[in-house]
Design an enzyme around this catalytic site. Structure first.
Site, short mmCIF file in Angstrom:
data_model
loop_
_atom_site.label_atom_id
_atom_site.label_comp_id
_atom_site.label_asym_id
_atom_site.label_seq_id
_atom_site.Cartn_x
_atom_site.Cartn_y
_atom_site.Cartn_z
CE LYS A 122 -3.86 -2.27 2.40
NZ LYS A 122 -4.71 -2.22 3.62
CE1 TYR A 132 -9.49 -2.99 0.76
CE2 TYR A 132 -8.75 -0.91 -0.19
CZ TYR A 132 -8.47 -2.08 0.50
OH TYR A 132 -7.20 -2.35 0.92
CG ASN A 172 -3.42 -2.44 7.12
OD1 ASN A 172 -3.29 -1.90 6.02
ND2 ASN A 172 -4.46 -3.17 7.45
CG HIS A 178 -5.03 -6.17 -0.44
ND1 HIS A 178 -6.23 -6.18 0.22
CD2 HIS A 178 -5.14 -7.05 -1.48
CE1 HIS A 178 -7.05 -7.01 -0.41
NE2 HIS A 178 -6.42 -7.55 -1.44
CD GLU A 200 -8.90 -8.73 -3.53
OE1 GLU A 200 -9.63 -8.30 -2.63
OE2 GLU A 200 -7.76 -9.22 -3.30
P1 GDP Z 1 -7.76 -6.80 5.29
O1 GDP Z 1 -8.39 -7.81 4.35
O2 GDP Z 1 -6.99 -7.46 6.40
O3 GDP Z 1 -6.92 -5.77 4.58
O4 GDP Z 1 -8.97 -6.04 6.04
P2 GDP Z 1 -10.40 -5.55 5.49
O5 GDP Z 1 -10.68 -6.13 4.14
O6 GDP Z 1 -11.37 -5.79 6.57
O7 GDP Z 1 -10.20 -3.98 5.38
C1 GDP Z 1 -9.49 -3.43 4.30
C2 GDP Z 1 -8.58 -2.34 4.80
O8 GDP Z 1 -9.37 -1.28 5.36
C3 GDP Z 1 -7.64 -2.72 5.94
O9 GDP Z 1 -6.48 -3.38 5.51
C4 GDP Z 1 -7.32 -1.38 6.54
O10 GDP Z 1 -6.35 -0.68 5.76
C5 GDP Z 1 -8.65 -0.65 6.40
N1 GDP Z 1 -9.43 -0.76 7.64
C6 GDP Z 1 -10.07 -1.85 8.12
N2 GDP Z 1 -10.66 -1.59 9.29
C7 GDP Z 1 -10.39 -0.28 9.56
C8 GDP Z 1 -10.71 0.60 10.63
O11 GDP Z 1 -11.39 0.23 11.58
N3 GDP Z 1 -10.23 1.87 10.54
C9 GDP Z 1 -9.47 2.31 9.51
N4 GDP Z 1 -9.03 3.58 9.49
N5 GDP Z 1 -9.14 1.51 8.49
C10 GDP Z 1 -9.59 0.24 8.51
MG MG Z 2 -9.85 -7.56 2.90
#
Ligand code: GDP
Ligand code: MG
Length: 150
Positions: A9, A49, A112, A115, A126
């Site tokens: 990212k 997303y 973080n 991805h 994807e």
């Molecule tokens: P991943 O699959 O582990 O990347 O997680 P998700 O698909 O649930 O979310 C996608 C991305 O959204 C995450 O990697 C984070 O960068 C962001 N994200 C998820 N939860 C949060 C949150 O509670 N707050 C913020 N600011 N970003 C979040």
């Molecule tokens: Mg995800």
């Protein structure tokens, strides 16, 4: 053979962590079959997303993901989707175990670093979203018999 989308990212690119991320996947034994540096646009990220579009953090997520270039990669190998998620660590960096990419390189969920696709079906969706089929390369690893039982 199973494939997954991994992306460094914008924070990871800015912090020059691209090499560290690639190194972990190479050393684990996975095969790189696609890679590019790109500035993702909102349309691409809205599709990527899609499932998170109603989350309160969604606008901040799109802002973050368009803040600079990302390095998108396709990695191939046995069980690569599940193993990649384990290597990447918990979504929330604060919960991510040391030894994982997020657990070693990040502090907060909003930055973080990487991805990785969360299922085989998601990975297929994807990969076709981020790559044209002619951007993926089929090739044989010379150490195949030392990575897999023939
Ligand atoms: P991943 O699959 O582990 O990347 O997680 P998700 O698909 O649930 O979310 C996608 C991305 O959204 C995450 O990697 C984070 O960068 C962001 N994200 C998820 N939860 C949060 C949150 O509670 N707050 C913020 N600011 N970003 C979040
Ligand atoms: Mg995800």
């Amino acid at each position: 053979c199973e494939r997954t989308l991994v992306a460094v990212k914008p924070d990871g690119v800015q912090r020059r962590l691209v090499g560290d991320v690639i190194k972990r996947f190479e050393r684990r034994g996975f095969k790189l079959v696609g890679m590019k540096l790109l500035q993702a646009n909102e349309g691409l990220l809205a599709e990527h997303y899609h499932e998170l579009r109603r989350k309160p953090f969604y606008p901040a997520l799109i802002h973050y993901m368009t803040s600079g270039p990302v390095v998108a990669m396709v990695w191939e190998g046995y069980n690569v989707v599940r193993t990649s998620r384990a290597m990447v660590g918990d979504t929330d960096s604060a919960e991510a175990k040391p030894g994982t990419i997020r657990g070693d390189f990040s502090i907060h969920v909003s930055r973080n670093v990487v991805h990785a696709s969360d299922s085989v079906e998601t990975a297929q969706r994807e990969i076709s979203l981020w790559f044209h089929s002619n951007e993926l390369v089929e090739w044989d690893c010379c150490d195949y018999s030392n990575t897999y039982q023939l």
